[in-house]
Design a protein around this motif. Structure first.
Motif, PDB file in Angstrom:
ATOM      1  N   GLY A  16       0.760  -1.135   0.001  1.00  0.00           N
ATOM      2  CA  GLY A  16       0.011   0.142  -0.131  1.00  0.00           C
ATOM      3  C   GLY A  16       0.970   1.155   0.098  1.00  0.00           C
ATOM      4  O   GLY A  16       2.015   1.413   0.608  1.00  0.00           O
ATOM      5  N   TYR A  17       0.609   2.167  -0.886  1.00  0.00           N
ATOM      6  CA  TYR A  17       1.115   3.678  -0.802  1.00  0.00           C
ATOM      7  C   TYR A  17       0.086   4.468  -0.336  1.00  0.00           C
ATOM      8  O   TYR A  17      -1.004   4.743  -0.804  1.00  0.00           O
ATOM      9  N   PHE A  18       0.456   4.994   0.955  1.00  0.00           N
ATOM     10  CA  PHE A  18      -0.286   5.896   1.691  1.00  0.00           C
ATOM     11  C   PHE A  18      -0.025   7.384   1.623  1.00  0.00           C
ATOM     12  O   PHE A  18       1.165   7.484   1.901  1.00  0.00           O
ATOM     13  N   GLU A  19      -0.834   8.198   1.760  1.00  0.00           N
ATOM     14  CA  GLU A  19      -0.562   9.894   1.414  1.00  0.00           C
ATOM     15  C   GLU A  19      -1.347  10.316   2.581  1.00  0.00           C
ATOM     16  O   GLU A  19      -2.511  10.142   2.721  1.00  0.00           O
ATOM     17  N   CYS A  20      -0.778  11.176   3.324  1.00  0.00           N
ATOM     18  CA  CYS A  20      -1.599  11.845   4.507  1.00  0.00           C
ATOM     19  C   CYS A  20      -2.306  13.082   3.655  1.00  0.00           C
ATOM     20  O   CYS A  20      -1.827  13.873   2.959  1.00  0.00           O
ATOM     21  N   ARG A  21      -3.594  13.202   4.083  1.00  0.00           N
ATOM     22  CA  ARG A  21      -4.215  14.460   3.593  1.00  0.00           C
ATOM     23  C   ARG A  21      -3.875  15.692   4.005  1.00  0.00           C
ATOM     24  O   ARG A  21      -4.450  16.893   3.457  1.00  0.00           O
ATOM     25  N   THR A  22      -3.301  15.741   5.204  1.00  0.00           N
ATOM     26  CA  THR A  22      -3.139  16.972   5.695  1.00  0.00           C
ATOM     27  C   THR A  22      -1.584  17.643   5.280  1.00  0.00           C
ATOM     28  O   THR A  22      -1.442  18.576   4.714  1.00  0.00           O
ATOM     29  N   CYS A  23      -0.504  16.700   5.481  1.00  0.00           N
ATOM     30  CA  CYS A  23       0.833  17.303   5.324  1.00  0.00           C
ATOM     31  C   CYS A  23       1.337  16.723   4.177  1.00  0.00           C
ATOM     32  O   CYS A  23       2.551  17.011   3.762  1.00  0.00           O
ATOM     33  N   VAL A  28       5.157   3.695   2.593  1.00  0.00           N
ATOM     34  CA  VAL A  28       5.047   2.580   1.928  1.00  0.00           C
ATOM     35  C   VAL A  28       4.661   1.310   3.163  1.00  0.00           C
ATOM     36  O   VAL A  28       5.467   1.424   3.953  1.00  0.00           O
ATOM     37  N   SER A  29       3.495   0.524   2.851  1.00  0.00           N
ATOM     38  CA  SER A  29       3.406  -0.500   4.028  1.00  0.00           C
ATOM     39  C   SER A  29       2.529  -1.717   3.368  1.00  0.00           C
ATOM     40  O   SER A  29       1.774  -1.461   2.702  1.00  0.00           O
ATOM     41  N   SER A  30       2.773  -2.810   3.932  1.00  0.00           N
ATOM     42  CA  SER A  30       2.187  -4.008   3.653  1.00  0.00           C
ATOM     43  C   SER A  30       0.937  -4.026   4.405  1.00  0.00           C
ATOM     44  O   SER A  30       0.069  -4.910   4.112  1.00  0.00           O
ATOM     45  N   THR A  31       0.724  -3.293   5.409  1.00  0.00           N
ATOM     46  CA  THR A  31      -0.679  -3.162   6.317  1.00  0.00           C
ATOM     47  C   THR A  31      -1.169  -2.047   6.146  1.00  0.00           C
ATOM     48  O   THR A  31      -0.663  -1.075   5.790  1.00  0.00           O
ATOM     49  N   VAL A  43      -4.860   9.429   6.374  1.00  0.00           N
ATOM     50  CA  VAL A  43      -4.321   9.135   5.120  1.00  0.00           C
ATOM     51  C   VAL A  43      -5.292   8.381   4.057  1.00  0.00           C
ATOM     52  O   VAL A  43      -6.452   7.849   4.691  1.00  0.00           O
ATOM     53  N   ARG A  44      -4.829   8.151   2.951  1.00  0.00           N
ATOM     54  CA  ARG A  44      -5.643   7.441   1.879  1.00  0.00           C
ATOM     55  C   ARG A  44      -4.739   6.451   1.180  1.00  0.00           C
ATOM     56  O   ARG A  44      -3.370   6.948   1.158  1.00  0.00           O
ATOM     57  N   ASN A  45      -5.255   5.488   0.577  1.00  0.00           N
ATOM     58  CA  ASN A  45      -4.335   4.731  -0.213  1.00  0.00           C
ATOM     59  C   ASN A  45      -4.179   5.114  -1.562  1.00  0.00           C
ATOM     60  O   ASN A  45      -5.121   4.932  -2.234  1.00  0.00           O
TER      61      ASN A  45
END
Length: 51
Positions: A16-23, A28-31, A43-45
């Protein structure tokens, strides 16, 4: 009805590639990541399948 003879891209994300909606921090995380490690924001994937 139009028939399209194109190939389908079988891409699927292994992590999963997650991005913070605020900053805007990316992780990158497998969970699943519930919140941003830097600011605590949601965050969003962003690892989405291509069509």
């Amino acid at each position: 009805m139009a028939i399209h003879n194109s190939t389908i891209d079988r891409y699927s994300a292994n992590e999963g590639y997650f991005e913070c909606r605020t900053c805007g921090t990316r992780v990158v995380s497998s969970t699943h990541v519930a919140s941003c490690e830097n600011c605590g924001g949601s965050v969003r994937n962003i690892a989405v399948a291509r069509e």
